[in-house]
Structures are given as structure tokens and as C-alpha cells.
Write a protein that holds these residues in place. Sequence first.
Motif, PDB file in Angstrom:
ATOM      1  N   LYS A   1      91.767  53.630  -2.746  1.00 47.64           N
ATOM      2  CA  LYS A   1      91.474  52.786  -4.001  1.00 47.64           C
ATOM      3  C   LYS A   1      89.864  52.149  -3.988  1.00 47.64           C
ATOM      4  O   LYS A   1      89.578  51.881  -4.976  1.00 47.64           O
ATOM      5  N   GLN A  39      87.466  53.813  -3.871  1.00 50.39           N
ATOM      6  CA  GLN A  39      86.409  54.858  -4.683  1.00 50.39           C
ATOM      7  C   GLN A  39      86.282  54.301  -6.092  1.00 50.39           C
ATOM      8  O   GLN A  39      85.509  54.919  -6.713  1.00 50.39           O
ATOM      9  N   SER A  40      87.214  53.455  -6.593  1.00 48.11           N
ATOM     10  CA  SER A  40      86.915  53.100  -7.983  1.00 48.11           C
ATOM     11  C   SER A  40      86.039  51.769  -8.107  1.00 48.11           C
ATOM     12  O   SER A  40      86.188  51.173  -9.143  1.00 48.11           O
ATOM     13  N   ALA A  41      85.536  51.365  -7.240  1.00 47.93           N
ATOM     14  CA  ALA A  41      84.662  50.225  -7.229  1.00 47.93           C
ATOM     15  C   ALA A  41      83.666  50.154  -8.210  1.00 47.93           C
ATOM     16  O   ALA A  41      83.017  51.154  -8.580  1.00 47.93           O
ATOM     17  N   GLU A  42      83.365  49.046  -8.948  1.00 47.16           N
ATOM     18  CA  GLU A  42      82.523  48.865 -10.246  1.00 47.16           C
ATOM     19  C   GLU A  42      80.972  48.664  -9.570  1.00 47.16           C
ATOM     20  O   GLU A  42      80.896  48.167  -8.569  1.00 47.16           O
TER      21      GLU A  42
END
Length: 324
Positions: free
Chosen positions: A210, A212-215
Motif C-alpha cells: 500500500k 508504494q502509492s505514497a504521495e
Amino acid sequence: MHYDVFNGDADGIIALLQLRLAAPKESVLITGVKRDINLLKQVDVTKACAVTVLDISLEKNNEALQALLNNQVEVFYVDHHRTGDIPKSSSLTTLINTDANICTSLLVNDFLQGQYANWAIAAAFGDNMQASAKALAVKQGLTEIEQTQLNELGIYINYNGYGASIDDLHFHPAKLYQALLAYPDPFTLINEQGSLFWQLKQAYLTDMAKAQSAEVISDTNRVKTVQLADEPWARRVSGVFGNDLANQAPDRAHIVLTLNKSDNSAEASYTVSLRAPLNNKQGAGDICAQFATGGGRAAAAGVNALPVSKLTEFIKQVERYYQP
């Protein structure tokens, strides 16, 4: 009454694990989430005869430590974080080294003359001290596969310590420590199907996927800043994700943000994890200590509640520190 006071991360847990495998002792356990470091004040001065303190900053616990020493309580203090002024007392024994390549478990390993070196290696990997962990692993004659296994174990135990509260964690650090006491050899744990190792591995992989989708908030050749979602999984991976980013880009500093829950009476704030560049492991603790609720060590540090309005200033401080 003896108290064992320890950080709830891999280094704190495994430091105590080594000591109690070598010298079992009935004790009251005091620990918490990784960022809960003001632990010494929880010791009952009127009941304590001796206290072992592991992997929490002496600087942040000086007042409580002084109260124990004033009451002639014997204290054994092992740590690698900022110390501030160390009290002078015949009741205090310290084993402290703030070198960026030393962690508490490695200090305990030296103290015990390598009795449980494989556990110390796992702890060093968990604290992202790759070079130190590998050097000890080579000395132990471990294979590459065994090193990889201990690396994973250290990461997973460390991952379990992150969260805003105990409710965010998979296992209470005290219960995790007690469970690990059954495994003098970490490879027994790793090779046991369905063990804590495998449970934490599955949880870690799920949460990291999850992340890996960090802003991305900012991204320069010196500093990368990312923000994770305001979710329990994000609070669990904030530190290990920072380590992962640091390993991928060792010449840059990395900042990982998670938004803190707050009531309407206070300004919104971030929990901050700062990782110094792996190729320049200095300054993180000093930078974070300039902000209220901040602290740590040279290579890795954080701020528990950085006001949102201070974020730009914080990033600029990091940029300025690591400029060529």
C-alpha cells in the motif's frame, strides 16, 4: 522489584532478549510503541530496587533517571541516542555509544561477548545498520541466505513497533518480547511454519504494498519527502518505509509524513520519520531536536507532532543540512 524498560522496536526488544536469555530475571516490563520513549517515568521509584534501560534516549529521560538515582536505585543504561548531560552517580552504570553505526543490541552483544550474536545481527538489520549487521554476520560465518533471513526478521520486528498507539500494532512489544524468549536461536523461529516471523512477514508485505502509492510532496537531488495516508497501516510502515527509501537512494535524505489524529482545538500535525543519507549518516537527530517533540540519532530520527505550518521550514532545514 526489578524493572526492564525498553524501546518497542527491534533494537530495544532484542537488546533485552539477549540480556534475559543470558541472565533470566523476574521483572516488570515497561515498553510501548517505538516513538514512546519517555518510559522511565513509569517506574515506581518507591518499589524499584534495580532498573535496566535499553534503547531510549537518556536526554529525554534525564529527570526520571535522576529521581531513581536520588533514591539509590541501581540503573544499568544501554543506548545509542542523544544523551544530554549524563548524571554522575555510583548507582548508574552506562553502556552508551552514539556512533551512527552502533545500535543498542550491538552494545549488548559486545557486553555478552557474542553469546546471542545472531539476534544482534537481526536487530542491527532492523535498525537499518546494514554494514554493521553484515560485518558481524561475516564474523559469524553466516551464508548469504542466512543473512537475508535475519535481515527480514529484524525488519519485521521493527515494523511491529511503529504506530500512534498500541492499537495500531499487531503485537504488544512486551508480549512479542516474551514470545521470542522461547527462541535462543532466531533461525528456529524463522524455520517454524506459522511462527511470529511468518505472521509479521505477511502483515509487512501487505502494508508495504500500500505504501508504494505514497504521495510525493517534494523531490530534489538532496531530499525526498512523501506523505502516507491517515490509516493504521501507514503509521505501521512509516519507519520501515523510510529505511526502504534510504536503501534505494543512499545519497539522499528521506522524510516520511503521516497525518496525526487531532481534535479541533489543536493545529493539525504530522508524525515525521527522517532518514539521513546512508552515505552520510549524520545530523538527523540534531535536525529533529530543533522542533518540539523531535529527537533521535544521527542516522534516523523523527518528530512526533510537527505542526503542518512548520513542514516547509522542516524540509528547508533538511535541505540546508545536506547541501554539498
